[in-house]
Design a protein around this motif. Structure first.
Motif, PDB file in Angstrom:
ATOM      1  N   LYS A  43      11.190   3.871  -2.601  1.00 16.26           N
ATOM      2  CA  LYS A  43      12.168   3.701  -3.675  1.00 16.26           C
ATOM      3  C   LYS A  43      12.700   2.273  -3.654  1.00 16.26           C
ATOM      4  O   LYS A  43      12.892   1.681  -2.594  1.00 16.26           O
ATOM      5  N   ASN A  44      12.927   1.730  -4.831  1.00 13.79           N
ATOM      6  CA  ASN A  44      13.403   0.342  -4.990  1.00 13.79           C
ATOM      7  C   ASN A  44      12.435  -0.667  -4.384  1.00 13.79           C
ATOM      8  O   ASN A  44      12.828  -1.767  -4.006  1.00 13.79           O
ATOM      9  N   ILE A 228       8.537   7.594  -3.596  1.00 10.07           N
ATOM     10  CA  ILE A 228       8.179   8.216  -4.865  1.00 10.07           C
ATOM     11  C   ILE A 228       6.669   8.122  -5.043  1.00 10.07           C
ATOM     12  O   ILE A 228       5.989   7.374  -4.344  1.00 10.07           O
ATOM     13  N   ASP A 280       6.491   8.688 -12.788  1.00  5.97           N
ATOM     14  CA  ASP A 280       7.140   8.704 -11.476  1.00  5.97           C
ATOM     15  C   ASP A 280       7.421  10.154 -11.071  1.00  5.97           C
ATOM     16  O   ASP A 280       7.924  10.936 -11.895  1.00  5.97           O
TER      17      ASP A 280
END
Length: 358
Positions: A43-44, A228, A280
């Motif tokens: 994530k990110n 993810i 996603d």
């Protein structure tokens, strides 16, 4: 001899026909899904780029380090940038209003002198006019006094304009030099590459002494624990994808195992080159260990029916017909389908025997 050949051909034909595959429609569970492929991402997750080019002087992190937003990742050689910054500071100091106070003071003196002369010429002109009114003096003397007064007024105004122009010019040069100094200082700061997020360093892509440019990433950073699934879905199937649909995932890193995920986001912009959409997904049952950029294959489940009358897909003729064992070609209505079988809504029963087309 001809009779014998015909007999052999007849035997072969009967033999081939007898070996033609047959089956019955069966009642079973069928799951319709859409295939997708993609990668695992933290994530990110983002790639770190440098704002300037240069040689790597120091690498301040290693793979696996936990860092905070603003922490330095690496430093580039900044000798040229520091010299430019010093030159910019010298130019800013030289161009400042304080450094040019002598020039302004000189023009102030010129203004004071021009004003004194103007006032003196005004007094002399007044006296000459009084004499002229009394019949004393000549017209030429009066004209000369008026001309001298006019010239002194113009000289006074010109001196003030020169002062104002110089003051504006110095203010402009001072502000411009100061901005160049700020830009130079900012550029110097760009030689220290910092993280934009808090997270984990998954990869350092440059080594000490390597050249860095603004187009090539220098590191990969993302969340330490959250992951993810980023999938690519063909434009032909995108209309069937909905938020919340279940996904079955397989990965080369975990051969023979299937993991569950769910659709969380559908990117509405299509990639014009690959003709695909980005999806996603979030893990429902994640593997025990994950790493960025692991590859995965997925089946996004569109529909499930627990009891459906199905036949193998390769028994279907022109997507509409089947061939019965009695050689009757029968029209059928189909429903859900997967990669191997298809649902029959009408046209067949479980007692019918169908044969596989040759």
């Amino acid at each position: 001899m001809k009779l014998f050949t015909s007999f052999i051909a007849l035997i072969l034909l009967v033999s081939c026909k007898s070996k033609q595959e047959k089956t019955n429609p069966i009642e079973e569970k069928i799951t319709e899904s859409v295939y997708a492929s993609g990668i695992i991402k933290s994530k990110n997750q983002y790639q770190v780029f440098s704002a300037v080019g240069g040689l790597v002087k120091d690498i301040l992190v290693t793979e696996g380090d936990l860092i905070k937003k603003g922490d330095a990742i690496m430093r580039l050689s900044d000798i040229t940038a520091r010299l430019n910054s010093e030159n910019a500071k010298i130019a800013a100091d030289y161009s400042s209003v304080a450094a040019n106070a002598d020039k302004l003071n000189a023009l102030k003196i010129d203004i004071a002198n021009a004003k004194a002369k103007m006032e003196n010429d005004a007094s002399l002109l007044e006296k000459q006019r009084n004499l002229w009114n009394q019949g004393i003096g000549t017209r030429n003397e009066l004209d000369q006094r008026e001309l001298m007064h006019t010239n002194s007024v113009n000289a006074y105004n010109a001196a003030k304009l020169r002062y104002n122009d110089l003051q504006q010019q110095l203010n402009f040069q001072s502000k411009q030099s100061q901005k160049r100094l700020e830009i130079s200082n900012t550029t110097t700061g760009d030689y220290t590459i910092k993280s934009e997020v808090s997270g984990k360093v998954y990869d350092v892509l440059k080594e000490k002494g390597e050249m860095v440019n603004t187009q090539t990433p220098v590191a990969l950073i993302g969340d330490a624990n959250g992951f993810i699934v980023e999938l690519q879905v063909d434009e032909y199937d995108i209309a069937r994808i909905k938020i919340g649909q279940k996904i079955l995932l397989s990965m080369d890193s975990y051969k023979g195992q299937v993991f569950e995920a769910v659709v969380e986001k559908i990117n509405p912009a299509m990639n014009a080159q690959t003709k695909s959409f980005t999806i996603d997904a979030a893990f429902i049952t994640p593997p025990p260990a994950l790493y960025p950029n692991l590859t995965t294959e997925a089946n996004i489940i569109i529909n499930v029916k627990e009891k459906a009358l199905t036949i193998p897909r390769n028994y279907l003729i022109d997507d509409t017909y089947v061939m019965l064992s009695t050689k009757e070609k029968r029209k059928v209505t189909t429903g859900l389908k997967d990669y191997q079988k298809i649902e029959i809504l009408s046209g067949l029963t479980s007692k019918d025997v169908i044969i596989k087309p040759l």
